[in-house]
Design a protein around this motif. Structure first.
Motif, PDB file in Angstrom:
ATOM      1  N   MET A 191       0.826  -1.195   0.000  1.00 48.24           N
ATOM      2  CA  MET A 191       0.000   0.000   0.000  1.00 48.24           C
ATOM      3  C   MET A 191       0.872   1.262   0.000  1.00 48.24           C
ATOM      4  SD  MET A 191      -3.052   0.948  -0.056  1.00 48.24           S
ATOM      5  CE  MET A 191      -4.072   2.315   0.261  1.00 48.24           C
ATOM      6  N   PHE A 192       1.971   1.233   0.754  1.00 47.32           N
ATOM      7  CA  PHE A 192       2.867   2.387   0.817  1.00 47.32           C
ATOM      8  C   PHE A 192       3.478   2.681  -0.548  1.00 47.32           C
ATOM      9  CE2 PHE A 192       7.174   4.093   1.410  1.00 47.32           C
ATOM     10  CZ  PHE A 192       6.841   5.307   2.002  1.00 47.32           C
ATOM     11  N   ILE A 193       3.824   1.642  -1.286  1.00 52.33           N
ATOM     12  CA  ILE A 193       4.422   1.812  -2.615  1.00 52.33           C
ATOM     13  C   ILE A 193       3.410   2.458  -3.567  1.00 52.33           C
ATOM     14  CG2 ILE A 193       5.402   0.576  -4.588  1.00 52.33           C
ATOM     15  CD1 ILE A 193       7.236   0.674  -2.152  1.00 52.33           C
ATOM     16  N   VAL A 194       2.156   2.086  -3.462  1.00 52.19           N
ATOM     17  CA  VAL A 194       1.117   2.670  -4.320  1.00 52.19           C
ATOM     18  C   VAL A 194       0.969   4.158  -4.021  1.00 52.19           C
ATOM     19  CG1 VAL A 194      -1.351   2.625  -4.862  1.00 52.19           C
ATOM     20  CG2 VAL A 194      -0.107   0.485  -4.574  1.00 52.19           C
TER      21      VAL A 194
ATOM     22  N   ILE B  45       2.176   9.888  -5.466  1.00 51.14           N
ATOM     23  CA  ILE B  45       2.834  11.158  -5.137  1.00 51.14           C
ATOM     24  C   ILE B  45       3.868  11.518  -6.202  1.00 51.14           C
ATOM     25  CG2 ILE B  45       4.391  12.274  -3.486  1.00 51.14           C
ATOM     26  CD1 ILE B  45       2.857  10.775  -1.264  1.00 51.14           C
ATOM     27  N   LEU B  46       4.653  10.535  -6.639  1.00 50.48           N
ATOM     28  CA  LEU B  46       5.668  10.808  -7.662  1.00 50.48           C
ATOM     29  C   LEU B  46       5.037  11.172  -9.001  1.00 50.48           C
ATOM     30  CD1 LEU B  46       8.324   8.076  -6.829  1.00 50.48           C
ATOM     31  CD2 LEU B  46       8.439  10.526  -6.379  1.00 50.48           C
ATOM     32  N   ILE B  47       3.986  10.466  -9.384  1.00 55.94           N
ATOM     33  CA  ILE B  47       3.279  10.805 -10.621  1.00 55.94           C
ATOM     34  C   ILE B  47       2.645  12.186 -10.504  1.00 55.94           C
ATOM     35  CG2 ILE B  47       1.271  10.215 -12.047  1.00 55.94           C
ATOM     36  CD1 ILE B  47       1.990   7.264 -11.498  1.00 55.94           C
ATOM     37  N   GLY B  48       2.072  12.480  -9.346  1.00 52.79           N
ATOM     38  CA  GLY B  48       1.482  13.800  -9.122  1.00 52.79           C
ATOM     39  C   GLY B  48       2.509  14.904  -9.190  1.00 52.79           C
ATOM     40  N   LEU B  49       3.686  14.654  -8.658  1.00 57.07           N
ATOM     41  CA  LEU B  49       4.761  15.650  -8.717  1.00 57.07           C
ATOM     42  C   LEU B  49       5.202  15.882 -10.154  1.00 57.07           C
ATOM     43  CD1 LEU B  49       6.643  17.486  -7.129  1.00 57.07           C
ATOM     44  CD2 LEU B  49       8.194  15.573  -6.877  1.00 57.07           C
TER      45      LEU B  49
END
Length: 86
Positions: A1-4, A9-13
Motif C-alpha cells: 500500500m505504501f508503494i502505491v 505522489i511521484l506521478i502527481g509531482l
C-alpha cells in the motif's frame, strides 16, 4: 500500500510540475498543492481517456493529464494572486 501511495505522489509531482511549466507567468502554489493538482490531473486524464477510447492508451492519457493539470494550475494560480487595489 505504501508503494502505491508513493507512486501516486511521484506521478502527481511529475504531472503537476509539468503542468506548472505549461502555464506562463509566476505560479504561486506550493509543492503540496502541485502534487495534489498532478494527482487530480492524472486521475481525471486516465478516467477521461478510458471513457473516450478505452484502456491501453498511455500516451493520450498522459497528454490529457498534463492539459488538465495545466488548467487546474492556471485556475488556482489566478485565484490566489492578490488583486490590484486602485
Amino acid at each position: 500500500m505504501f508503494i502505491v501511495i508513493l507512486g501516486w505522489i511521484l506521478i502527481g509531482l511529475l504531472v503537476g510540475g509539468l503542468g506548472r511549466l505549461i502555464v506562463p507567468g509566476p505560479n504561486r502554489i506550493g509543492l503540496i498543492l502541485t502534487v495534489l493538482v498532478g494527482i487530480v490531473g492524472s486521475v481525471a486524464g486516465g478516467a477521461a481517456t478510458r471513457a473516450m477510447v478505452g484502456s491501453g492508451h498511455g500516451g493520450l492519457s498522459f497528454v490529457l493529464a498534463l492539459v488538465i493539470a495545466a488548467i487546474l494550475v492556471a485556475i488556482i494560480s489566478g485565484s490566489s494572486r492578490p488583486r490590484d487595489r486602485k
